[in-house]
Write a protein that holds these residues in place. Structure first.
Motif, PDB file in Angstrom:
ATOM      1  N   UNK A  48       0.848  -1.191   0.000  1.00 23.52           N
ATOM      2  CA  UNK A  48       0.000   0.000   0.000  1.00 23.52           C
ATOM      3  C   UNK A  48       0.882   1.238   0.000  1.00 23.52           C
ATOM      4  N   UNK A  49       0.386   2.289  -0.607  1.00 23.15           N
ATOM      5  CA  UNK A  49       1.148   3.526  -0.703  1.00 23.15           C
ATOM      6  C   UNK A  49       0.244   4.709  -0.409  1.00 23.15           C
ATOM      7  N   UNK A 103       9.281   3.288  -6.838  1.00 20.25           N
ATOM      8  CA  UNK A 103      10.345   2.783  -7.704  1.00 20.25           C
ATOM      9  C   UNK A 103      10.352   1.258  -7.784  1.00 20.25           C
ATOM     10  N   UNK A 104       9.757   0.586  -6.801  1.00 17.76           N
ATOM     11  CA  UNK A 104       9.767  -0.880  -6.797  1.00 17.76           C
ATOM     12  C   UNK A 104       8.466  -1.482  -7.331  1.00 17.76           C
ATOM     13  N   UNK A 138       5.533   8.506 -18.069  1.00 18.63           N
ATOM     14  CA  UNK A 138       6.872   8.500 -17.481  1.00 18.63           C
ATOM     15  C   UNK A 138       6.847   8.052 -16.021  1.00 18.63           C
ATOM     16  N   UNK A 139       6.099   6.976 -15.734  1.00 18.17           N
ATOM     17  CA  UNK A 139       6.088   6.334 -14.425  1.00 18.17           C
ATOM     18  C   UNK A 139       5.592   7.257 -13.310  1.00 18.17           C
ATOM     19  N   UNK A 140       4.535   8.001 -13.596  1.00 15.10           N
ATOM     20  CA  UNK A 140       3.903   8.856 -12.604  1.00 15.10           C
ATOM     21  C   UNK A 140       2.396   8.669 -12.672  1.00 15.10           C
ATOM     22  N   UNK A 151       4.830  -4.994  -5.861  1.00 11.22           N
ATOM     23  CA  UNK A 151       6.231  -4.587  -5.930  1.00 11.22           C
ATOM     24  C   UNK A 151       7.113  -5.677  -6.537  1.00 11.22           C
ATOM     25  N   UNK A 152       8.333  -5.285  -6.878  1.00 14.16           N
ATOM     26  CA  UNK A 152       9.322  -6.251  -7.332  1.00 14.16           C
ATOM     27  C   UNK A 152       9.795  -7.067  -6.134  1.00 14.16           C
TER      28      UNK A 152
END
Length: 363
Positions: free
Chosen positions: A59-60, A75-76, A273-275, A295-296
């Protein structure tokens, strides 16, 4: 049963192949190094076998900034559930869950009064990580307060849980000074000792700094937990729109140099762009956006590192790593058997961890 360490996983692979085991990964040579590297390769394969493994779920929460529309994704991340995005008021309290200490709370106690972290708190629940305990003592006042940044004339809601291991009342004050009650003073009484009572209060801030204070003025103990103060508005689910839809419908308005582009966000979109972006552009810095993502997997490096894979499925790591080592050794029979074993475990993992019930609903 404890999770197998990086060293233990490597040695299990080597044992299966009748090779010499290791006492430390740093001393690996030849086939031992291949086995060591194959363990991480196997873990990565397992992680990539499904998008939504529950053991890689996370969760974020992202606080917004006024006039800022776009924010970095973790990032992960490998996959983000854009249907899970919600916006809710930002919690102004620091360390209101007392997970490991009472840092950020000022002890204004007098006499024998004191505040302290208590790791167990009342029972139940056993899952509670900790509480702030106020103890007045025989001749003192136990007082804990924190200063919050507020906006004058904005409406706020304060909530918390309290219980009394030995009985008594708690005073909760809201004011413009430490231990002040210029805005309100509230008494919390609990009949059932040991049971948490949750209460909430609304108030209008009279300045840019507002103090909340817990006060215990009798010879008893009080436990406080889950202290939250937010602006008084309801959480809201954000609607996902594709970037193409955003470009077509909303981008022109959101890029306009006018206050009409600002407001409480209704939509979320993924940029190229990953946002992620919010529309309308947030009009203040007191929103929090929460969402779920996958996540990774963690790369193992030291001997004692453990993987994200649940213990009961760790043999999939061993089987897959054994497969890679066998391929290198041209032992096709062992490789085929290892691949079949790995595939069977992955199939079982999909059934037990990922399969979902299907529901039909009217729309």
């Amino acid at each position: 049963m404890a999770a197998l360490s990086y060293l233990n996983l490597t040695n299990r692979v080597l044992q299966d192949l009748n090779e010499t085991t290791l006492t430390a990964l740093s001393s690996s040579r030849g086939v031992q190094t291949v086995a060591k590297n194959s363990v991480n390769r196997a873990i990565n394969d397992i992680a990539n076998a499904e998008i939504e493994w529950p053991f890689l779920h996370s969760d974020k929460e992202q606080d917004t900034y006024a006039s800022v529309a776009e924010y970095d994704l973790p990032t992960d991340h490998t996959y983000v559930d854009f249907d899970s995005f919600m916006i809710f008021p930002q919690n102004l309290v620091t360390n209101g869950d007392f997970a490991s200490n009472v840092t950020n709370w000022t002890d204004g106690s007098s006499g024998t009064g004191a505040i302290a972290y208590n790791s167990t708190g009342p029972q139940p629940p056993a899952s509670r990580t900790g509480v702030m305990r106020l103890t007045a003592g025989g001749d003192g006042n136990a007082i804990a307060y924190q200063a919050l940044t507020t906006t004058k004339n904005k409406q706020y809601r304060a909530s918390f849980g309290a219980t009394y291991p030995s009985g008594g009342d708690l005073t909760f004050k809201i004011g413009t000074s430490a231990d002040g009650s210029q805005i309100s003073s509230n008494t919390v009484s609990i009949d059932d000792l040991g049971e948490f009572k949750y209460v909430d209060y609304t108030f209008s801030a009279t300045g840019t700094t507002t103090y909340i204070t817990f006060s215990q003025l009798v010879d008893t103990q009080v436990d406080v937990d889950n202290v939250v103060v937010t602006e008084d508005f309801s959480p809201k689910k954000l609607k996902y729109i594709s970037y193409d839809e955003y470009q077509e419908i909303l981008k022109e308005r959101d890029r306009r140099n006018a206050i009409s582009r600002l407001g409480e966000p209704d939509y979320v979109y993924r940029t190229q762009d990953e946002k992620f972006g919010l529309s309308p552009v947030p009009d203040k810095s007191t929103y929090t956006v929460g969402y779920e993502y996958w996540k990774t997997t963690t790369v193992l490096s030291s001997d004692s590192d453990t993987s994200d894979v649940p213990i009961r499925y760790e043999h999939a790591i061993i089987a897959r790593a054994r497969y890679y080592v066998s391929i290198l050794r041209s032992d096709l029979e062992t490789a085929q058997a290892s691949l079949a074993e790995y595939s069977d475990i992955i199939r079982r993992m999909r059934i037990e961890l990922v399969n979902k019930k299907e529901y039909f609903r009217a729309v």
